[in-house]
Write a protein that holds these residues in place. Structure first.
Motif: not given
Length: 583
Positions: A292-293, A179-188, A191-194, A225-227
């Motif tokens: 979080p960043v 749930a946390r990963l989905h929230h921060v990635c929003r379907g990307d 980015l999720l795999r990264d 990728a996040v930066r």
């Protein structure tokens, strides 16, 4: 002689393709004979390439790919298909024999390649599947494929939370981490795999005792990728903006208000899309990944000064708990924002067992039995003997999402508890609850419809339950309607609705649903599921049926998706219930 080595995308091979059933049907149908094709658009990382690749497995096709490095070279994307020097007209003739052409990253094509794709679409003999990002500039010949209506367009939406959860469950991650990963990635998906790769490599995924799953708690890994996602926006937003953004980041999960900040800076940040203001005047960061960043990249001393700490969240957490309890009492468990509890879990801070038990029950009533178990475990981490969390964990692990709190059937007969009475309705014995449920309530209507064998009324009850967020109970009501309907078409529709809702309930298992599940599988899937339920391994099944191990695995995964579970241990239960209901 001009040579050009095409850049080939490497797709993830460790995660199964999940979700997107409707989109998959559209892509598969668009490549059939007699169709002109399809353009699939969406931001980078949305899964366009993966969707097309999965849809075309085993299908003969030709593929070209646009690359930023070759945008200045004419026909660069088609260099492996065309001679060294060629005109547009001749290129169209040379490629007219290609039956199915896949054009990946079409927004990065050179102008000549883009014009060639456009001409092939207009010519009509070659079927085209085109993937293009729609968030930046693209050659006009590419954008005119859909704006000029040469090809239909499929705008790919973000992967829904339920599909993301299934994908991450296959990767061994527990529900709160998913749930946390989905929230921060929003379907990307990129980015999720990264992030999952970075978490795994850094050792931040800790085993969850007794589950075989892993959990992420603590700070976000700030990958390159996040930066790159935020650096340009933060750098251009002007003096004072970084300070304001950091203060908002460390205020999370509590709201902040405009009077605490420089209004000129806030207005600039809102214009740049970095902050948003809700109807109550609360200011928050617009992107859930930005907080979080910023917290992860702020200096340690400044971070200590800005951090409010978990203690400051006590009153807000109590308010969330009261809200959830009140909604449970009203049997209204639709999704509601609960940022404080989710933030405490993400940070790895202690979660009061009373809150955890209420949150687990809320999830269980929604049919989210894996989420319920995860919330109960959070409450037990520091209070291992808490009876509320222990009871919720046992009920969630049973996967029935029963409402009577684990009470014996004698309690149902006593009639002193609404939830226990409703349990009898769910079990198919509405006579026990007749006249004893709150008059006019959806629970009473359910009992009455079931007692009278009224299929249409059961469907209406199911819709009312679904509206309240009680997805598993709604699935059960539709399942009961299947048996009550006299019209076969109405029964098929109820069955489809029941299966769709049950598929969102994380493998919940109840008697009302047991008779529906295996009938949704193909004959081969039922055969393989029955053997797996008997305890055979994939290799043993493959040898017995003269199939490859990979084919068996693919059939099982498809069966898991249709059954709404990824749990091999659930298969014997499903098969046994199917046999019992057919007897």
């Amino acid at each position: 002689m001009r040579t050009f080595r095409q850049d080939v995308k490497t797709l993830p091979t460790t995660w199964p393709f999940t979700g997107r059933e409707d989109e998959l049907d559209l892509v598969t149908g668009s490549s059939a004979t007699g169709r002109h094709g399809l353009v699939v658009t969406g931001p980078a990382g949305r899964g366009k390439t993966r969707l097309i690749t999965h849809a075309l497995q085993g299908t003969e096709h030709t593929r070209v790919t646009g690359t930023p490095e070759a945008r200045g070279l004419p026909f660069a994307a088609f260099a492996h298909l065309l001679p060294d020097t060629v005109s547009l007209h001749r290129a169209v003739r040379l490629l007219s024999g290609v039956r199915l052409l896949v054009v990946d990253d079409a927004h990065l094509l050179d102008e000549a390649s883009a014009a060639l794709v456009h001409q092939l679409a207009a010519h009509g003999r070659t079927r085209l599947l085109v993937a293009a990002a729609d968030e930046g500039p693209a050659p006009g010949a590419v954008s005119r494929l859909w704006t000029g209506e040469l090809l239909p367009r499929l705008a790919l939406a973000p992967l829904p939370r339920e599909d993301t959860a299934r994908l991450l469950a296959a990767a061994g991650l527990e529900p709160l981490t998913a749930a946390r990963l989905h929230h921060v990635c929003r379907g990307d998906l990129r980015l999720l795999r990264d992030l999952v790769t970075a978490l795994d490599a850094s050792g931040r995924l800790a085993p969850v005792p007794g589950t075989g799953e892993r959990a992420w708690r603590g700070p976000l890994p700030v990958t390159p990728a996040v930066r790159e996602r935020f650096a340009p926006a933060v750098e251009r937003c002007g003096p004072g903006a970084r300070d304001t953004l950091e203060r908002l980041a460390f205020a999370e999960p509590l709201p902040a208000y405009p009077e605490d900040f420089d209004l000129d800076v806030l207005e600039r940040l809102e214009t740049d899309g970095l902050v948003q203001v809700d109807d109550r005047g609360a200011v928050t960061l617009a992107d859930p990944l930005l907080g979080p960043v910023l917290r992860a990249t702020t200096g340690r001393l400044r971070g200590r000064r800005l951090a409010a700490g978990a203690d400051a969240c006590g009153a807000a957490l109590d308010a969330e708990q009261r809200m959830l309890a009140e909604r449970i009492e009203r049997l209204d468990v639709r999704p509601v924002p609960t940022p404080v509890g989710e933030w405490l879990v993400a940070e790895g801070a202690p979660l009061p067992p009373g809150y955890a038990a209420v949150r687990a029950r809320y999830a269980r009533l929604r049919g989210e039995v894996r989420d319920a178990a995860a919330w109960a475990r959070e409450g037990l981490r520091r209070t291992p003997d808490d009876p509320g969390c222990r009871g919720e964990l046992e009920r969630a692990q049973d996967r029935s999402a029963e409402t009577g709190g684990g009470r014996p059937r004698a309690a149902v007969a006593a009639g002193d508890d609404v939830h226990a009475l409703y349990e009898a309705v769910r079990l198919g014995t509405p006579q026990t609850a007749a006249g004893r449920l709150p008059a006019g309530s959806v629970l009473a209507r359910h009992a009455e419809a079931l007692a009278h064998g009224d299929g249409p009324a059961l469907d209406r009850v199911a819709e009312a339950l679904q509206e309240r967020g009680l997805l598993l109970f709604a699935a059960e009501a539709h399942a009961q309607a299947v048996r009550a309907h006299r019209d076969p078409r109405a029964a098929r529709l109820s069955r489809t609705r029941a299966l769709a809702l049950a598929g969102r309930c994380q493998g919940a298992r109840t008697p009302a649903l047991a008779g529906l599940t295996l009938g949704e599988l193909t004959a081969r899937q039922r055969q393989i599921v029955t053997l797996a339920a008997a305890g055979l391994s994939n290799r043993e099944i493959a040898e017995q049926l003269t199939l490859s191990v990979r084919t068996v695995g693919n059939h099982l995964y498809s069966a898991y998706t249709r059954l709404g579970t990824g749990d091999r241990e659930a298969l014997p239960w499903l098969v046994e219930r199917r046999v019992a209901s057919s007897a």
